[in-house]
Motif scaffolding. Structure first.
Motif, PDB file in Angstrom:
ATOM      1  N   ALA A   1       0.941  -0.625  -0.166  1.00 37.56           N
ATOM      2  CA  ALA A   1       0.165  -0.294   0.067  1.00 37.56           C
ATOM      3  C   ALA A   1       1.015   1.593   0.039  1.00 37.56           C
ATOM      4  CB  ALA A   1      -1.058   0.191   1.096  1.00 37.56           C
TER       5      ALA A   1
ATOM      6  N   PHE B   1      -9.989   3.319  -7.966  1.00 34.31           N
ATOM      7  CA  PHE B   1     -10.094   2.309  -7.438  1.00 34.31           C
ATOM      8  C   PHE B   1     -11.633   1.053  -7.605  1.00 34.31           C
ATOM      9  CE2 PHE B   1      -7.562   4.359  -4.315  1.00 34.31           C
ATOM     10  CZ  PHE B   1      -6.502   3.770  -3.904  1.00 34.31           C
TER      11      PHE B   1
ATOM     12  N   TYR C   1       2.154   1.505  -3.516  1.00 34.73           N
ATOM     13  CA  TYR C   1       1.202   1.965  -4.001  1.00 34.73           C
ATOM     14  C   TYR C   1       0.871   3.441  -4.373  1.00 34.73           C
ATOM     15  CZ  TYR C   1      -3.573   2.881  -6.055  1.00 34.73           C
ATOM     16  OH  TYR C   1      -4.955   3.745  -7.137  1.00 34.73           O
TER      17      TYR C   1
ATOM     18  N   ASN D   1      -7.834  -4.363  -1.224  1.00 34.21           N
ATOM     19  CA  ASN D   1      -7.398  -6.060  -1.310  1.00 34.21           C
ATOM     20  C   ASN D   1      -7.554  -7.027   0.055  1.00 34.21           C
ATOM     21  OD1 ASN D   1      -5.773  -6.579  -3.434  1.00 34.21           O
ATOM     22  ND2 ASN D   1      -5.296  -4.129  -2.784  1.00 34.21           N
TER      23      ASN D   1
ATOM     24  N   SER E   1      -2.777 -10.220  -5.428  1.00 35.91           N
ATOM     25  CA  SER E   1      -2.935  -8.982  -5.703  1.00 35.91           C
ATOM     26  C   SER E   1      -3.487  -8.995  -7.616  1.00 35.91           C
ATOM     27  CB  SER E   1      -2.270  -7.955  -5.378  1.00 35.91           C
ATOM     28  OG  SER E   1      -2.351  -6.535  -5.781  1.00 35.91           O
TER      29      SER E   1
ATOM     30  N   TYR F   1      -6.246   1.470  -1.064  1.00 41.00           N
ATOM     31  CA  TYR F   1      -5.432  -0.035  -1.401  1.00 41.00           C
ATOM     32  C   TYR F   1      -5.543  -1.108  -0.725  1.00 41.00           C
ATOM     33  CZ  TYR F   1      -1.471  -2.101  -3.312  1.00 41.00           C
ATOM     34  OH  TYR F   1      -1.312  -3.473  -4.165  1.00 41.00           O
TER      35      TYR F   1
ATOM     36  N   GLU G   1      -4.954   7.395   0.907  1.00 35.67           N
ATOM     37  CA  GLU G   1      -5.006   6.623  -0.939  1.00 35.67           C
ATOM     38  C   GLU G   1      -3.934   5.246  -0.454  1.00 35.67           C
ATOM     39  OE1 GLU G   1      -3.106   8.506  -3.983  1.00 35.67           O
ATOM     40  OE2 GLU G   1      -4.954   9.344  -4.360  1.00 35.67           O
TER      41      GLU G   1
END
Length: 406
Positions: A14, A45, A17, A94, A290, A90, A86
């Motif tokens: 995360a 997303f 990302y 997931n 993922s 993430y 963000e």
């Protein structure tokens, strides 16, 4: 391993990302003027259904995310807050709230104070809520899901016991089948190796076969058992890097698909260091999960996983989309005053159609985007039959020029 961003602990994937998205800030700022941070999150997303607010039990399906307007405002004004949330989103995107449970709906809530809650509604309208402190270093999603499944604890214990019994039966059956396999000479195996440990090694090499046992319909129990065996029993070893690489290609899609680069120095370390080897397996398992959760998303083009010589991982995913500005093309169709004007619009739409059809083949858009262009093209051709076949006036030409530009 959890890492800290702001006041939150999130996963390494995360964090990577969110940091990667910092390079896109200039483009994101332009997008903000059109739709704000909320629209930006919906684009990043796409698998989640976002709403503004903090009310639980609102939404259908199991991928709902409600965000406090205060948090959205913080994200718009403060780049560090945007990075933090963000990264959190993430991890949320997931994390599976369902985990085998029969639910009508479920979702996440980011509160006014930045806290995280989860809610779910069962088929019998049973309603549950849980919350965690994200500032705790413990993986917050594990804590939350443990709370969500606490009511099923006793039942899970019973199922795990039944699973273990089935595993033991399978071990005995496979041991009988494999009784003719020769043992390694004493000088080629670890001290005090026994027949049972030899069979256990073979069983672990055939873990995929064992996982096919139904286990009361819950494959997660089989995974839990194998994890326990891994923690308390023997560990798989490899003779050289080539043998380890072959194993990785056979068992991890991101490796067999050419999406992974691993330092040869770290691979060499994995041959003798069990902790490093298990860390590598965990990294690749998470990367596979993922990839599986994103590969069917519109626009997803692939991912790249890099493991350096210290076992640190960097994960990047690429996304590319093709869209047509329906509003602009509709204005051009309406502004065309002559057949010549409409021919120019039709030429643009035919080019658009070719682009979206190619994009559909490359997963850069969905079928709805193709159908949208086809409808616009049909509308343009239908209207062309009602337009005069003459040169446009100066005023008509000026109006058409403006609509071709904006």
């Amino acid at each position: 391993m959890p890492v800290r961003i702001g006041q939150s602990y999130v996963s390494e994937a995360a964090a990577e990302y969110a940091k990667a998205r910092q390079k896109e800030r200039a483009e994101a700022d332009a997008a903000q003027e059109k739709g704000g941070i909320f629209s930006e999150l919906q684009g990043k997303f796409s698998g989640m259904k976002f709403s503004v607010g903090t009310n639980p039990f609102s939404g259908v399906g199991t991928n709902n995310v409600s965000i406090s307007p205060k948090i959205l405002k913080q994200m718009e004004k403060d780049p560090e807050k945007r990075l933090e949330y963000e990264a959190l989103l993430y991890d949320v995107s997931n994390t599976d709230l369902v985990q085998g449970r029969n639910l009508q709906s479920a979702g996440w809530i980011i509160d006014d104070n930045g806290g995280l809650r989860a809610w779910s509604v069962g088929v019998s309208d049973n309603r549950n809520q849980s919350s965690v402190k994200r500032s705790d270093k413990k993986n917050w999603w594990q804590e939350l899901l443990e709370k969500q499944s606490k009511k099923n604890k006793n039942r899970s214990k019973g199922s795990l016991k039944a699973l273990q019994e089935k595993i033991e039966e399978k071990k005995k059956a496979m041991a009988s089948e494999l009784k003719d396999i020769p043992y390694l000479p004493a000088d080629q195996r670890a001290p005090k190796r026994t027949a049972d440990s030899h069979v256990t090694d073979i069983l672990r090499e055939n873990a995929e076969k064992i996982m096919q046992i139904p286990y009361n319909g819950n494959p997660m129990l089989a995974k839990a058992y194998l994890q326990n065996t891994k923690a308390s029993g023997t560990s798989q070893a490899f003779k050289n890097i080539d043998e380890l690489s072959d194993y990785l290609r056979d068992n991890y899609q991101v490796v067999s698909g050419g999406m992974t680069s691993i330092s040869s120095k770290y691979l060499k370390k994995c041959l003798t260091d069990e902790d490093s080897r298990n860390r590598l397996f965990d990294i690749l398992r998470a990367a596979d999960e993922s990839y599986a959760s994103h590969k069917d998303e519109v626009g997803f083009q692939g991912m790249n996983v890099r493991v350096d010589e210290n076992g640190e991982v960097t994960t990047e995913s690429s996304k590319s989309t093709v869209t047509v500005n329906e509003g602009k093309r509709s204005r051009q169709i309406a502004a065309a005053a002559t057949q010549k004007d409409m021919q120019a619009v039709i030429a643009l739409l035919e080019q658009d159609l070719q682009e979206v059809e190619d994009g559909y083949k490359q997963n850069k858009c969905d079928e709805a985007e193709v159908e949208k262009v086809k409808r616009l093209l049909a509308s343009a051709k239908q209207r062309m039959g009602t337009l005069p076949d003459r040169e446009p006036t100066q005023e008509e030409e000026a109006i058409m020029s403006i609509n071709m530009l904006i």
